[in-house]
Scaffold this active site. Structure first.
Site, PDB file in Angstrom:
ATOM      1  N   LYS A  65      -6.918   0.821   3.447  1.00 12.48           N
ATOM      2  CA  LYS A  65      -5.559   0.293   3.667  1.00 12.48           C
ATOM      3  C   LYS A  65      -5.557  -1.103   4.295  1.00 12.48           C
ATOM      4  CE  LYS A  65      -3.479   4.810   3.576  1.00 12.48           C
ATOM      5  NZ  LYS A  65      -2.632   5.839   4.138  1.00 12.48           N
ATOM      6  N   ASP A 101       3.982   4.976   3.477  1.00 18.81           N
ATOM      7  CA  ASP A 101       3.651   6.135   4.338  1.00 18.81           C
ATOM      8  C   ASP A 101       4.696   6.289   5.446  1.00 18.81           C
ATOM      9  OD1 ASP A 101       1.232   6.968   3.148  1.00 18.81           O
ATOM     10  OD2 ASP A 101       0.080   5.471   4.263  1.00 18.81           O
TER      11      ASP A 101
END
Ligand code: NDP
Length: 265
Positions: A65, A101
């Site tokens: 990420k 997310d």
């Protein structure tokens, strides 16, 4: 115009539900898209791999990420703030990065209704992005972690933080396992005596781990608490990513109606 290609990049990725979720939604909504998985070993090759595979968009999971963040030409303001990207789309050879997310998690939590105070067990990457969005939305978030190192950043950003040794419990509406304890072991995210202090006054308990009943959720249920695992978070981050992939052509609920079938197969 051919089929739009998408993928999830991570290492490992074999367990990921994302291909099933997105392909169910493409099929159900009649969008000409195909979503695969790609095990990326070297995160610094993310950008060249993206273009070599002729992709239109990707999701990125552990451990890439931060690499995804670095690969983007343009960042959504929230992704920029938290330093983590899990969704990228390509437009005219430029990569645009988003974090879905955190809004996915926010939606999961907002379904509990009257919640103000939240206790996070864990201070990793997921805790970082989700604590930021909860605070932006007016929740009061306390971060508890087994070791002090990762707490520093949170304390600098004004969160109340503690280790197990320094923790002075208060009453929290939600207690949330943000650690990987219980994912591949039978660990609780904190000492049982500590959990037995914070769980009873809580309205509900949440785990970000999905697909299994963790020791934390079992303990919460033994106290008669409503619980939620990480499935809704996973579903909602996927729906929000799909909205970006398809340039907001479909409503959240229309996407959900197909994507959620990935959880009942
Ligand atoms: P990180 O590796 O960044 O952080 C791990 C955190 O867990 C740290 O705070 C670490 O504490 C703590 N921890 C690990 N093992 C234990 C243990 N046995 N006891 C107590 N604390 C422990 O992880 P991520 O933030 O990336 O991921 C956390 C969890 O979130 C994972 O289980 C992942 O599967 C889940 N997740 C779920 C998603 C969903 O859609 N449902 C999306 C993203 C993540 P320390 O600092 O002391 O090492």
């Amino acid at each position: 115009m051919g089929t739009d290609l998408f993928a999830i990049f991570g290492n490992p990725v074999s367990h990921s539900k994302s291909p099933l979720m997105h392909n169910l939604a493409f099929k159900g909504l009649g969008y000409d898209g195909c979503y695969n998985r790609y095990r990326l070993e070297d995160g610094s090759k993310l950008k060249e791999t993206f273009f070599a595979l002729k992709l239109k968009g990707i999701n990125i999971t552990v451990p890439h990420k931060e690499h995804a963040y670095a690969a983007c030409d343009e960042l959504d303001p929230f992704a920029k703030k938290v330093g983590a990207v899990n969704t990228i789309i390509e437009k005219e050879r430029k990569l645009y990065g988003y974090n879905t997310d955190a809004p996915g998690f926010l939606k999961t939590i907002s379904e509990f209704g009257d919640v103000k105070t939240v206790l996070f067990l864990g201070a990793g990457g997921t805790a970082q992005s989700t604590s930021a969005i909860l605070r932006d939305e007016g929740y009061d978030v306390t971060i508890l972690n087994r070791s002090a190192g990762r707490l520093e950043k949170f304390a600098q950003n004004g969160f109340t933080t503690a280790t197990f040794e320094t923790f002075i419990p208060e009453t929290y509406d939600l207690v949330i396992n943000m650690t990987s304890a219980g994912l591949e072991d039978d660990d609780l995210p904190a000492p049982e005596a500590l959990l037995n202090t914070v769980i009873p006054p809580a309205q509900a308990c949440v785990d970000v781990i999905y697909g299994k009943k963790t020791p934390f959720l079992k303990l919460a249920q033994s106290h008669g608490k409503p619980t939620k695992d990480g499935s809704d978070m996973l579903l909602y981050q996927g729906i929000i990513a799909f909205e970006h992939f398809t340039e907001h052509r479909y409503t959240f609920d229309a996407i959900k109606s197909y994507m959620q079938k990935a959880f009942i197969l």
